[in-house]
Design a protein around this motif. Sequence first.
Motif, mmCIF file in Angstrom:
data_model
loop_
_atom_site.group_PDB
_atom_site.id
_atom_site.type_symbol
_atom_site.label_atom_id
_atom_site.label_comp_id
_atom_site.label_asym_id
_atom_site.label_seq_id
_atom_site.Cartn_x
_atom_site.Cartn_y
_atom_site.Cartn_z
ATOM 1 N N THR A 173 0.827 -1.206 0.000
ATOM 2 C CA THR A 173 0.000 0.000 0.000
ATOM 3 C C THR A 173 0.864 1.259 0.000
ATOM 4 O OG1 THR A 173 -1.729 1.223 1.204
ATOM 5 C CG2 THR A 173 -0.134 -0.009 2.520
ATOM 6 N N SER B 213 -0.699 3.993 1.211
ATOM 7 C CA SER B 213 -1.440 4.768 2.199
ATOM 8 C C SER B 213 -1.149 4.274 3.604
ATOM 9 C CB SER B 213 -2.940 4.666 1.926
ATOM 10 O OG SER B 213 -3.688 5.212 2.989
ATOM 11 N N GLU B 214 -1.130 5.202 4.555
ATOM 12 C CA GLU B 214 -1.001 4.827 5.961
ATOM 13 C C GLU B 214 -2.368 4.701 6.622
ATOM 14 O OE1 GLU B 214 1.646 7.395 8.083
ATOM 15 O OE2 GLU B 214 3.157 7.364 6.503
ATOM 16 N N ASP B 215 -3.431 4.976 5.869
ATOM 17 C CA ASP B 215 -4.789 4.960 6.402
ATOM 18 C C ASP B 215 -5.374 3.555 6.266
ATOM 19 O OD1 ASP B 215 -7.239 5.671 7.404
ATOM 20 O OD2 ASP B 215 -7.989 6.439 5.489
ATOM 21 N N PRO C 206 5.190 -0.876 2.466
ATOM 22 C CA PRO C 206 4.874 0.475 1.987
ATOM 23 C C PRO C 206 5.391 0.687 0.571
ATOM 24 C CG PRO C 206 6.758 0.540 3.488
ATOM 25 C CD PRO C 206 6.291 -0.886 3.442
ATOM 26 N N ALA D 213 9.438 3.717 7.679
ATOM 27 C CA ALA D 213 8.277 3.487 6.807
ATOM 28 C C ALA D 213 7.543 2.212 7.213
ATOM 29 C CB ALA D 213 8.727 3.408 5.345
ATOM 30 N N ARG E 17 5.332 2.564 10.422
ATOM 31 C CA ARG E 17 4.047 3.243 10.289
ATOM 32 C C ARG E 17 2.929 2.293 9.879
ATOM 33 N NH1 ARG E 17 7.758 7.180 8.141
ATOM 34 N NH2 ARG E 17 7.715 9.083 9.408
ATOM 35 N N LEU E 18 3.276 1.120 9.359
ATOM 36 C CA LEU E 18 2.264 0.212 8.814
ATOM 37 C C LEU E 18 2.202 -1.142 9.507
ATOM 38 C CD1 LEU E 18 2.900 0.889 5.026
ATOM 39 C CD2 LEU E 18 0.978 1.701 6.390
ATOM 40 N N ILE F 138 6.733 8.907 15.968
ATOM 41 C CA ILE F 138 5.747 8.085 15.265
ATOM 42 C C ILE F 138 4.731 7.491 16.226
ATOM 43 C CG2 ILE F 138 5.444 5.953 13.932
ATOM 44 C CD1 ILE F 138 8.027 6.551 12.539
#
Length: 590
Positions: A90, A92-94, A109, A316, A319-320, A347
Amino acid sequence: MLLQHFTYGLRVGLIIPKGVLLNIIKGYLESSVVLFTFSSIEEAIGAVEAGHIDIILADRTLPDGRSAEALADAMAGIKGAGKVPLIVMTASEDLNWNTASLSPAFVLPKPFTQVLLLEVLYRFARIFYEYSHDKRYILVMDDSSSARKFICNILRGLGDYEFIEADSGKKAIEILDEMHHKIKFVTSDLHMPGMNGIEFTKEARARGFYLPVFIFTAELNNYFVEEAFKAGVNFYFLKNEFSEEHVRFLRQLIGIEEGAFNVGGLGLKGDALTGKVADTILIIEDSATFRQVIASHLSVMGYPVIGVESAEEALALFRLNRILLSIVDLNLPGMSGIEFIKNLQKITTKSHERLVLIYSSSITPLTIFNAFQSGASDYLNAPFNIYDLMIRLYNLIKLRHAFLQIEDASQKYYRLSVTDALTGCYNRRYIHERLEEFIQQAYRYKNDVSVLLIDVNNFKTVNDRLGHEAGDVLLKNIASLCIEQCRETDVFGRIGGDEFLILLPREGIDGAKVMAERIKRAFLESKYADIPVDVSLAIGCASFSEVVEQEEIGKEKILGDNLIHLADERMYEDKTRDKQAGARSKYNNR
């Protein structure tokens, strides 16, 4: 990196829309794994159910337009899907995995490098082979047949393993070429003709074999320890001291027996294939050899381990993904290890997500001080062996466990503090906090937010005639009915007595009025209104756009109070109308 060694026979299912990304992924993988391409969730699920797939690699947006979350939900509903890791790509982090029944094993990511993709597949391929092969082997290398027999006899205590013997480093390399994916670890004598134990380890690492190597030696000195570390040796035993205690250590290390190194006893290990509970250990090291050696230290315990070569790449991933802990070389090119730790604090605010073990061959007291000030959790002097690492790992996971217990207790107390004891919905405190947040968002994104203030007509009569217990039941039922009418983004709570408040983010006054009418009609049509008291709901609506003025920016609490006050005035107007007209007759055509 020799992926053909790592992913021997691995069957990867791709569910990626046609286009550039699919072509790139195929180019990365088609020479090393068996690829299957699917155009829908149903096709992928069918392959999983049939046992044709070992790993699924999916884009966040699937070819049929649905999301990876929908794929995760579908996989959760089939038997055996938990043994098929789902890896999601992805940009996106959403992500919203909280509503999905199955979380992905790992999230990549975009954009990502070929090295990272191969690293992730390799790690899960190793775990796949751990589960998929009935027979597991230990490779025993020594030029003395009696020494090999002695080691095999002692290691039989490890459990259901078969032994493969090699009388030279050359023979051992040939065996690894053929069946490395079935071998749990290698034992080697230090001194052998042709190729000694350290030379064998260097050759194995150069060929891309990173499974654990344990060396047996009759001598132990600083020179050997340093050379063994550089070569990628995981641990070493003195021959004349090897005993049942060392076997017990190995049993704990590979998870057969509870003990100091089996951190699964803390309830954190979980399912290594899906990554649930245990999550992933992240290694940040710019040397590919050292990165893989440290990974082999940990993978012998069955943990998902991912290695990256830069701090930027690691952030990175943070974050996911849920990262169990990070093991970081202080001397990284680009962003240093200490700079990584400082950025990690930005973060996440959760202590259990910021556990960092640092290491360096040139670590000084001042460096340690600076690292701990920045947020490091522990440190190691290089060279270190698997025993040193496991001690630190065990203590850090115990610390994580303690942090999680504290966080769990804190969340329980917080839930109690924002929950209405009678109805189980949110209370006045929480509603006001969220209203201020929604007003801030309305300012920032130039949208609206509305409120519905609900009061129960004739509630005092219910208490007087039927008793307070009947009144409590009525309030619970009204709360349930209102929650059913709310959208997922709406916030509902009881603010006192027989008054409730609903927050409608990104909704104007017209939408609020429609919802108010829907709730009133739903109540009168429900069984809750069938009591010997004429009960109805009075509702007042108000929107942020009706009370906002530019000079009030930054005074969210004042605006929130004004918004509720306006809704309160309109609620009393509605109450008066209902009393005058008769609430039931108002809907006599329902």
